[in-house]
Design an enzyme around this catalytic site. Structure first.
Site, mmCIF file in Angstrom:
data_model
loop_
_atom_site.group_PDB
_atom_site.id
_atom_site.type_symbol
_atom_site.label_atom_id
_atom_site.label_comp_id
_atom_site.label_asym_id
_atom_site.label_seq_id
_atom_site.Cartn_x
_atom_site.Cartn_y
_atom_site.Cartn_z
ATOM 1 C CE LYS A 114 -8.878 -9.253 -4.823
ATOM 2 N NZ LYS A 114 -8.600 -9.226 -3.379
ATOM 3 C CE LYS B 35 -4.220 -1.847 2.009
ATOM 4 N NZ LYS B 35 -5.172 -1.770 3.112
ATOM 5 C CE LYS C 68 -15.347 1.450 -6.063
ATOM 6 N NZ LYS C 68 -16.739 0.995 -6.105
HETATM 7 P P1 ADP Z 1 -10.800 -4.027 -3.223
HETATM 8 O O1 ADP Z 1 -9.852 -5.147 -3.598
HETATM 9 O O2 ADP Z 1 -11.760 -3.700 -4.304
HETATM 10 O O3 ADP Z 1 -10.077 -2.817 -2.680
HETATM 11 P P2 ADP Z 1 -11.196 -4.743 -0.493
HETATM 12 O O4 ADP Z 1 -9.762 -5.128 -0.440
HETATM 13 O O5 ADP Z 1 -11.635 -3.535 0.269
HETATM 14 O O6 ADP Z 1 -11.650 -4.607 -2.022
HETATM 15 O O7 ADP Z 1 -12.038 -5.985 -0.038
HETATM 16 C C1 ADP Z 1 -13.133 -5.999 0.815
HETATM 17 C C2 ADP Z 1 -13.562 -7.437 0.984
HETATM 18 O O8 ADP Z 1 -13.979 -7.984 -0.275
HETATM 19 C C3 ADP Z 1 -12.452 -8.356 1.472
HETATM 20 O O9 ADP Z 1 -12.993 -9.268 2.415
HETATM 21 C C4 ADP Z 1 -11.976 -9.070 0.243
HETATM 22 O O10 ADP Z 1 -11.458 -10.355 0.529
HETATM 23 C C5 ADP Z 1 -13.240 -9.162 -0.599
HETATM 24 N N1 ADP Z 1 -12.908 -9.117 -2.032
HETATM 25 C C6 ADP Z 1 -12.433 -8.042 -2.692
HETATM 26 N N2 ADP Z 1 -12.252 -8.316 -4.001
HETATM 27 C C7 ADP Z 1 -12.630 -9.616 -4.178
HETATM 28 C C8 ADP Z 1 -12.678 -10.492 -5.318
HETATM 29 N N3 ADP Z 1 -12.322 -10.095 -6.529
HETATM 30 N N4 ADP Z 1 -13.134 -11.754 -5.137
HETATM 31 C C9 ADP Z 1 -13.514 -12.158 -3.898
HETATM 32 N N5 ADP Z 1 -13.480 -11.396 -2.799
HETATM 33 C C10 ADP Z 1 -13.046 -10.132 -2.912
#
Ligand code: ADP
Ligand code: NA
Length: 330
Positions: free
Chosen positions: A197, A114, A200
């Site tokens: 994956k 990060k 956002k």
């Molecule tokens: P992002 O990757 O969009 O920033 P976050 O890291 O804030 O999302 O993730 C919030 C929750 O959503 C976490 O518990 C994470 O494991 C789940 N998550 C995020 N992206 C995915 C994905 N592509 N597939 C499955 N779970 C996900």
């Protein structure tokens, strides 16, 4: 209750949750409220580890809570609250910061990832100690289980180390938590680049399913998902990541298992699968969007749900903090 206690949090991100957040996390939260004494929070303290606009943060926090309710969290079945409404999080985090070695914190790999994005020198000290705040989040509720994705395992290990250290130094105070790795959980990939994956920050606009997009935009994104040059609908993440991703999404949203879907689409083209999945998605996102909007249009109800949630959370958190403070010598 005698149900096992779980604690989980989600960041108040700008705009809506995406399909990965829902299928990978929030959906499990909804299920766990039936079997566990579940505490769920919107982690706005974590959000300010990177720069935030105050009005946007406030709006995003409410939006996150509204979406959690729209997804099916029921304030009578779980405790839903906003992290900053419970000051004990920051208070216990300070104590935990003082028990954490600098080297130990430096080994947290998420900080490296990060902070690299912002330039290491510009990253805040808050971002550096973010995992320690997470430790406090968990320990305050004496949670036995913490539902997390694989990427959070290192933070749960830190939580266990610090709980043990505190208990060893000051006397038995904290429950030792276990990671409840969401193994059955679907991992969702970008619709345009199924090797990446869905996220956002990293997804292309067309590859990211925002749950609050116009349903017809969502349908269009599904219909234009990248597949491959073959025509066979088969689950094979190596050879057919695009098709496999669509099957995963279809299966998770409808409950149909994947072999069943492979059979249903045998001899049919990708177009048929995409058209049907687009319809499934529209049926899911349409009421989700409506329910979210209902909560946003009724701020009094939303505020009152969050105020009650904070009160329930504080009843537990204040008791733990008071014991911990006493042990420390405050
Ligand atoms: P992002 O990757 O969009 O920033 P976050 O890291 O804030 O999302 O993730 C919030 C929750 O959503 C976490 O518990 C994470 O494991 C789940 N998550 C995020 N992206 C995915 C994905 N592509 N597939 C499955 N779970 C996900
Ligand atoms: Na999380």
């Amino acid at each position: 209750t005698d149900r096992p206690r779980v604690l989980s949090g989600i960041q108040p991100t700008a705009g809506s949750f995406h399909l990965g957040n829902y299928l990978g996390a929030v959906r499990q939260w909804v299920a766990l409220q039936e079997t566990h004494d579940a505490f769920y929070m919107v982690v706005d303290l974590h959000a300010i580890t990177v720069p935030q606009d105050p009005a946007e943060l406030r709006a995003n926090t409410r939006l996150a809570a509204a979406q959690l309710l729209a997804a099916g969290l029921d304030p009578d079945r779980c405790t839903l609250f906003v992290q900053s409404h419970v000051p004990e999080h920051a208070q216990l985090a300070w104590v935990m910061n003082c028990l954490t070695g600098f080297g130990e914190a430096s080994r947290m790999t998420q900080f490296k990832d990060k902070s690299a994005k912002q330039g290491a020198d510009r990253a805040s000290v808050g971002l550096f100690t973010y995992p320690v705040l997470q430790v406090a989040d968990i320990l305050l509720y004496q949670a036995g289980e913490v539902p997390v994705g694989e990427d959070q395992r290192q933070h749960i290990e830190l939580t266990r180390d610090l709980a043990e250290r505190f208990n060893g130094r000051f006397g038995e105070t904290f429950t030792m938590p276990k990671a409840y790795i969401l193994k059955e959980t679907a991992k969702i990939y970008d619709l345009q680049d199924p090797m990446v994956k869905m996220s956002k920050s990293a997804s292309t606009p067309k590859g990211l399913i925002n749950l609050l997009d116009e349903p017809k935009t969502t349908a269009k994104k599904v219909r234009s998902a990248v597949t491959d040059t073959d025509t066979v609908i088969r689950y094979d993440v190596v050879e057919k990541p695009g098709v496999s991703n669509l099957l995963t999404i279809y299966s998770t949203l409808t409950g149909a298992d994947i072999p069943e879907l492979e059979e249903k689409y045998a001899g049919k083209g990708y177009g048929a699968l995409k058209t049907d999945l687009a319809e499934v998605m529209v049926e899911f996102v349409t009421p989700f969007k409506e329910r979210t909007q209902q909560y946003l249009d009724d701020p009094e109800t939303l505020d009152s749900i969050l105020a009650k949630g904070a009160e329930k959370a504080r009843a537990v958190a204040a008791e733990t903090l008071s014991r911990a403070y006493d042990r420390v010598g405050f």
